[in-house]
Design a protein around this motif. Structure first.
Motif, PDB file in Angstrom:
ATOM      1  N   HIS A  64      -6.318 -18.498  41.769  1.00  0.00           N
ATOM      2  CA  HIS A  64      -5.119 -18.443  42.589  1.00  0.00           C
ATOM      3  C   HIS A  64      -3.882 -18.704  41.740  1.00  0.00           C
ATOM      4  CE1 HIS A  64      -8.055 -18.677  45.688  1.00  0.00           C
ATOM      5  NE2 HIS A  64      -8.283 -19.964  45.536  1.00  0.00           N
ATOM      6  N   ASP A  65      -2.744 -18.293  42.271  1.00  0.00           N
ATOM      7  CA  ASP A  65      -1.460 -18.645  41.690  1.00  0.00           C
ATOM      8  C   ASP A  65      -1.108 -20.059  42.158  1.00  0.00           C
ATOM      9  OD1 ASP A  65       1.171 -19.048  41.012  1.00  0.00           O
ATOM     10  OD2 ASP A  65       1.878 -17.103  41.716  1.00  0.00           O
ATOM     11  N   ALA A  66      -1.007 -20.993  41.204  1.00  0.00           N
ATOM     12  CA  ALA A  66      -0.789 -22.403  41.564  1.00  0.00           C
ATOM     13  C   ALA A  66       0.522 -22.628  42.284  1.00  0.00           C
ATOM     14  CB  ALA A  66      -0.841 -23.274  40.305  1.00  0.00           C
ATOM     15  N   ALA A  67       1.483 -21.721  42.118  1.00  0.00           N
ATOM     16  CA  ALA A  67       2.794 -21.925  42.720  1.00  0.00           C
ATOM     17  C   ALA A  67       2.855 -21.447  44.164  1.00  0.00           C
ATOM     18  CB  ALA A  67       3.853 -21.194  41.894  1.00  0.00           C
ATOM     19  N   GLN A  68       1.835 -20.740  44.607  1.00  0.00           N
ATOM     20  CA  GLN A  68       1.887 -20.140  45.933  1.00  0.00           C
ATOM     21  C   GLN A  68       1.429 -21.110  47.012  1.00  0.00           C
ATOM     22  OE1 GLN A  68      -0.342 -16.511  45.906  1.00  0.00           O
ATOM     23  NE2 GLN A  68       1.348 -15.309  45.103  1.00  0.00           N
ATOM     24  N   GLY A  69       2.008 -20.951  48.187  1.00  0.00           N
ATOM     25  CA  GLY A  69       1.501 -21.648  49.353  1.00  0.00           C
ATOM     26  C   GLY A  69       2.295 -22.878  49.738  1.00  0.00           C
ATOM     27  N   SER A  70       2.535 -23.031  51.028  1.00  0.00           N
ATOM     28  CA  SER A  70       3.253 -24.206  51.531  1.00  0.00           C
ATOM     29  C   SER A  70       2.495 -25.486  51.267  1.00  0.00           C
ATOM     30  CB  SER A  70       3.484 -24.053  53.037  1.00  0.00           C
ATOM     31  OG  SER A  70       4.264 -22.923  53.316  1.00  0.00           O
TER      32      SER A  70
ATOM     33  N   VAL B 236      -0.710 -16.121  60.546  1.00  0.00           N
ATOM     34  CA  VAL B 236       0.468 -16.921  60.207  1.00  0.00           C
ATOM     35  C   VAL B 236       1.286 -16.146  59.183  1.00  0.00           C
ATOM     36  CG1 VAL B 236       1.303 -19.096  59.282  1.00  0.00           C
ATOM     37  CG2 VAL B 236      -0.799 -19.047  60.642  1.00  0.00           C
ATOM     38  N   LYS B 237       2.466 -15.732  59.563  1.00  0.00           N
ATOM     39  CA  LYS B 237       3.335 -14.968  58.673  1.00  0.00           C
ATOM     40  C   LYS B 237       4.495 -15.853  58.215  1.00  0.00           C
ATOM     41  CE  LYS B 237       0.762 -11.461  59.827  1.00  0.00           C
ATOM     42  NZ  LYS B 237      -0.381 -11.074  58.982  1.00  0.00           N
ATOM     43  N   LEU B 238       4.554 -16.120  56.927  1.00  0.00           N
ATOM     44  CA  LEU B 238       5.620 -16.928  56.339  1.00  0.00           C
ATOM     45  C   LEU B 238       6.321 -16.070  55.291  1.00  0.00           C
ATOM     46  CD1 LEU B 238       3.616 -20.244  55.790  1.00  0.00           C
ATOM     47  CD2 LEU B 238       5.181 -19.730  57.662  1.00  0.00           C
ATOM     48  N   ASP B 239       7.655 -15.967  55.365  1.00  0.00           N
ATOM     49  CA  ASP B 239       8.315 -15.030  54.466  1.00  0.00           C
ATOM     50  C   ASP B 239       8.579 -15.596  53.078  1.00  0.00           C
ATOM     51  OD1 ASP B 239      10.391 -16.742  55.103  1.00  0.00           O
ATOM     52  OD2 ASP B 239      11.842 -15.164  55.565  1.00  0.00           O
ATOM     53  N   VAL B 240       8.520 -16.919  52.915  1.00  0.00           N
ATOM     54  CA  VAL B 240       8.740 -17.507  51.595  1.00  0.00           C
ATOM     55  C   VAL B 240       7.422 -17.889  50.934  1.00  0.00           C
ATOM     56  CG1 VAL B 240       9.825 -19.410  50.329  1.00  0.00           C
ATOM     57  CG2 VAL B 240      11.025 -18.349  52.259  1.00  0.00           C
ATOM     58  N   THR B 241       6.521 -18.496  51.682  1.00  0.00           N
ATOM     59  CA  THR B 241       5.220 -18.903  51.137  1.00  0.00           C
ATOM     60  C   THR B 241       4.109 -18.274  51.962  1.00  0.00           C
ATOM     61  OG1 THR B 241       5.324 -20.919  52.498  1.00  0.00           O
ATOM     62  CG2 THR B 241       6.059 -21.088  50.199  1.00  0.00           C
ATOM     63  N   PRO B 242       3.921 -16.968  51.847  1.00  0.00           N
ATOM     64  CA  PRO B 242       2.917 -16.297  52.680  1.00  0.00           C
ATOM     65  C   PRO B 242       1.512 -16.779  52.378  1.00  0.00           C
ATOM     66  CG  PRO B 242       3.679 -14.847  50.929  1.00  0.00           C
ATOM     67  CD  PRO B 242       4.566 -16.048  50.904  1.00  0.00           C
ATOM     68  N   PRO B 243       0.633 -16.789  53.387  1.00  0.00           N
ATOM     69  CA  PRO B 243      -0.759 -17.175  53.152  1.00  0.00           C
ATOM     70  C   PRO B 243      -1.422 -16.248  52.140  1.00  0.00           C
ATOM     71  CG  PRO B 243      -0.282 -17.111  55.498  1.00  0.00           C
ATOM     72  CD  PRO B 243       0.890 -16.495  54.812  1.00  0.00           C
TER      73      PRO B 243
ATOM     74  N   ALA C 213      -6.673 -23.631  53.178  1.00  0.00           N
ATOM     75  CA  ALA C 213      -6.749 -22.955  51.885  1.00  0.00           C
ATOM     76  C   ALA C 213      -5.842 -21.731  51.849  1.00  0.00           C
ATOM     77  CB  ALA C 213      -8.195 -22.563  51.580  1.00  0.00           C
ATOM     78  N   ASP C 214      -5.842 -20.959  52.929  1.00  0.00           N
ATOM     79  CA  ASP C 214      -4.949 -19.805  53.004  1.00  0.00           C
ATOM     80  C   ASP C 214      -3.498 -20.222  52.816  1.00  0.00           C
ATOM     81  OD1 ASP C 214      -7.095 -18.133  53.514  1.00  0.00           O
ATOM     82  OD2 ASP C 214      -6.538 -17.678  55.585  1.00  0.00           O
ATOM     83  N   LEU C 215      -3.148 -21.404  53.311  1.00  0.00           N
ATOM     84  CA  LEU C 215      -1.773 -21.892  53.223  1.00  0.00           C
ATOM     85  C   LEU C 215      -1.475 -22.572  51.902  1.00  0.00           C
ATOM     86  CD1 LEU C 215      -1.393 -23.249  56.865  1.00  0.00           C
ATOM     87  CD2 LEU C 215      -0.460 -21.130  55.921  1.00  0.00           C
ATOM     88  N   GLY C 216      -2.434 -22.552  50.974  1.00  0.00           N
ATOM     89  CA  GLY C 216      -2.156 -23.013  49.616  1.00  0.00           C
ATOM     90  C   GLY C 216      -2.868 -24.258  49.177  1.00  0.00           C
ATOM     91  N   ALA C 217      -3.581 -24.936  50.078  1.00  0.00           N
ATOM     92  CA  ALA C 217      -4.287 -26.157  49.681  1.00  0.00           C
ATOM     93  C   ALA C 217      -5.447 -25.823  48.747  1.00  0.00           C
ATOM     94  CB  ALA C 217      -4.805 -26.892  50.912  1.00  0.00           C
ATOM     95  N   THR C 218      -5.787 -26.767  47.882  1.00  0.00           N
ATOM     96  CA  THR C 218      -6.993 -26.673  47.068  1.00  0.00           C
ATOM     97  C   THR C 218      -8.131 -27.266  47.883  1.00  0.00           C
ATOM     98  OG1 THR C 218      -5.812 -26.839  44.969  1.00  0.00           O
ATOM     99  CG2 THR C 218      -8.137 -27.434  44.953  1.00  0.00           C
ATOM    100  N   VAL C 219      -9.051 -26.413  48.323  1.00  0.00           N
ATOM    101  CA  VAL C 219     -10.139 -26.843  49.193  1.00  0.00           C
ATOM    102  C   VAL C 219     -11.443 -26.829  48.403  1.00  0.00           C
ATOM    103  CG1 VAL C 219     -11.467 -26.337  51.275  1.00  0.00           C
ATOM    104  CG2 VAL C 219      -8.982 -26.052  51.274  1.00  0.00           C
ATOM    105  N   ILE C 220     -12.124 -27.973  48.389  1.00  0.00           N
ATOM    106  CA  ILE C 220     -13.393 -28.132  47.679  1.00  0.00           C
ATOM    107  C   ILE C 220     -14.498 -28.206  48.708  1.00  0.00           C
ATOM    108  CG2 ILE C 220     -14.707 -29.617  46.131  1.00  0.00           C
ATOM    109  CD1 ILE C 220     -11.871 -30.642  45.154  1.00  0.00           C
ATOM    110  N   LYS C 221     -15.292 -27.147  48.797  1.00  0.00           N
ATOM    111  CA  LYS C 221     -16.380 -27.090  49.768  1.00  0.00           C
ATOM    112  C   LYS C 221     -17.605 -27.772  49.181  1.00  0.00           C
ATOM    113  CE  LYS C 221     -19.176 -24.049  52.686  1.00  0.00           C
ATOM    114  NZ  LYS C 221     -18.813 -24.699  53.965  1.00  0.00           N
TER     115      LYS C 221
END
Length: 425
Positions: free
Chosen positions: A16-22, A377-384, A45-53
């Motif tokens: 992933h791009d580390a800078a992406q996501g709210s 969820v549509k975000l125009d600055v930090t899209p999922p 995770a879609d919103l940018g969190a680092t999720v460890i399953k």
């Protein structure tokens, strides 16, 4: 939150791009399986969190065996069902029944912001890693527990599935044809709604933790979640003593507001307001039809059950029966609430769905392309981010334990030899 350097390494590990996501920088430890839980953490995770399953090395999430299965070049199989609810996650294995496995989870939690689990209440406590223990390790921890009946109450210890929530939350009793038996809603609405309420709870608790440094328990019940989806049933009972019954495609009191047959299927028509009824009469009716029946001009009259059955519904049925879904949508879809009832194939190929980026393609090495739903969820600055792959079992175990838990390679190897961890290949 983790520091920028570690965030970048973990993001790179997941592709992933580390800078992406709210939620970039938020670390979630996901100890869940099936859907109620995995879907919650996937939205994060879609919103940018680092999720460890986290999965048991000998008993992984059993949706890995759920159809549909994609066939790999080497004869291996991969579940599209599992992939759809676990994209964008890092895969780690831990046997939490081993003391070292529980201790390793604690080391991960010490660096995390959120834990999501969906065991029956009391299970994590018996493993020695329940909320009270983990909050001692990390006071700012947001601990989301999703279960059938919640963490307290007379039913809390009962096993539950989605159908349990539909049954005990009232929804099942309301669904089906009039005078017929109750019918479950045709999707796992208890699992899905609990997951989405879980996301809301986590986001609210994270906001509080960021302000105060204080974590908290987020207690989500599938039964509670389903109850909130019953629309007017609760207040109809508490105010008027009415018990909701199956109504088929009809609304409890709004009319016309249901599915109607047409030449090649069904359409939903919701022209119940005075404005939409007048427009519909002018679009579909014979010249002067609206003026000829002034008794139907008022919405209250059309809501009357007898008037609707004897006068309104026959009119609408006549309007639609000789037209196709496409003809009806093209004629009226931009003017009144009229929509084709589409099967899932039609939905997947719908141009509007495509324009909304709601079917996304993800490449899996050796398996090809998986098409799955995107994010609403549509975000125009930090899209999922919606095109990330789901992890192979234990795919990122060694690197996550090294980078996030601070383990040395020989310690990781010792855990592998003891069966506390494992990974694919």
């Amino acid at each position: 939150m983790i520091d920028e350097d570690l965030r970048a390494r973990l993001a790179d590990l997941g592709g992933h791009d580390a800078a992406q996501g709210s939620l970039a920088g938020v670390v979630v430890v996901d100890v869940t399986r099936v859907v109620a839980g995995p879907y919650c953490s996937m939205v994060l995770a879609d919103l940018g969190a680092t999720v460890i399953k986290v999965e048991h090395p000998d008993d992984p999430d059993y949706t890995r065996t759920f159809p549909p299965m994609m066939s790999g070049d080497d004869g291996a199989e991969m579940s599209g069902f599992f992939a759809q609810f676990n994209r964008n996650k890092l895969g780690v294995t831990l046997n939490l029944r081993h003391a070292e496995g529980a201790a390793t989870l604690e080391r991960l939690v010490a660096q995390a912001d959120v834990v999501v689990e969906n065991f029956r209440p009391g299970t994590m406590d018996r493993l020695g890693i329940g909320y009270e223990r983990l909050r001692q390790i990390n006071p700012r921890l947001v601990y989301a527990a999703l279960s059938g009946y919640g963490q307290h109450g007379p039913y809390s210890a009962r096993p539950a599935y989605d159908n349990s929530a539909q049954a005990t939350g009232g929804l099942w009793s309301m669904n089906g044809a009039p005078d017929g038996p109750p019918i479950r809603v045709g999707t796992i609405i208890g699992d899905l709604s609990a997951s989405l309420y879980g996301v809301i709870g986590v986001l609210a608790a994270l906001r509080h933790a960021e302000r105060t440094g204080e974590g908290q328990l987020v207690d989500i019940s599938q039964q509670d979640s389903v109850l909130t989806l019953t629309e007017n049933a609760v207040v109809s009972y508490t105010v008027e003593g009415k018990v909701a019954r199956p109504l088929g495609n009809q609304h409890p009191f709004v009319r016309p507001y249901e599915a109607f047959a047409c030449k090649d299927g069904f359409v939903f028509f919701g022209g119940y307001t005075d404005k939409f009824w007048k427009i519909s009469c002018e679009l579909f009716g014979e010249p002067g039809e609206f003026e000829r029946d002034p008794g139907l001009h008022m919405m209250a009259a059309r809501f009357d059950e007898d008037v609707y059955r004897e006068r309104v519904r026959p009119i609408v049925e006549r309007w639609f029966r000789d037209r196709t879904k496409d003809e009806l949508e093209r004629l009226a879809g931009d003017l009144v609430p009229l929509s084709a009832v589409k099967d899932i194939g039609e939905v997947v190929e719908d141009p509007h769905i495509a324009a909304r980026d709601m079917i996304v393609d993800t490449e899996y090495d050796g398996f090809g392309t998986l098409r799955a739903f995107g994010s609403p969820v549509k975000l125009d600055v930090t899209p999922p981010r919606t095109r990330g792959a789901a992890p192979a079992m234990g795919q990122h175990t060694a690197r996550v334990l090294q980078d996030l838990a601070g383990m040395e390679p020989d310690e990781i190897e010792r855990l592998r030899r003891s069966g506390t961890i494992a990974w694919a290949g």
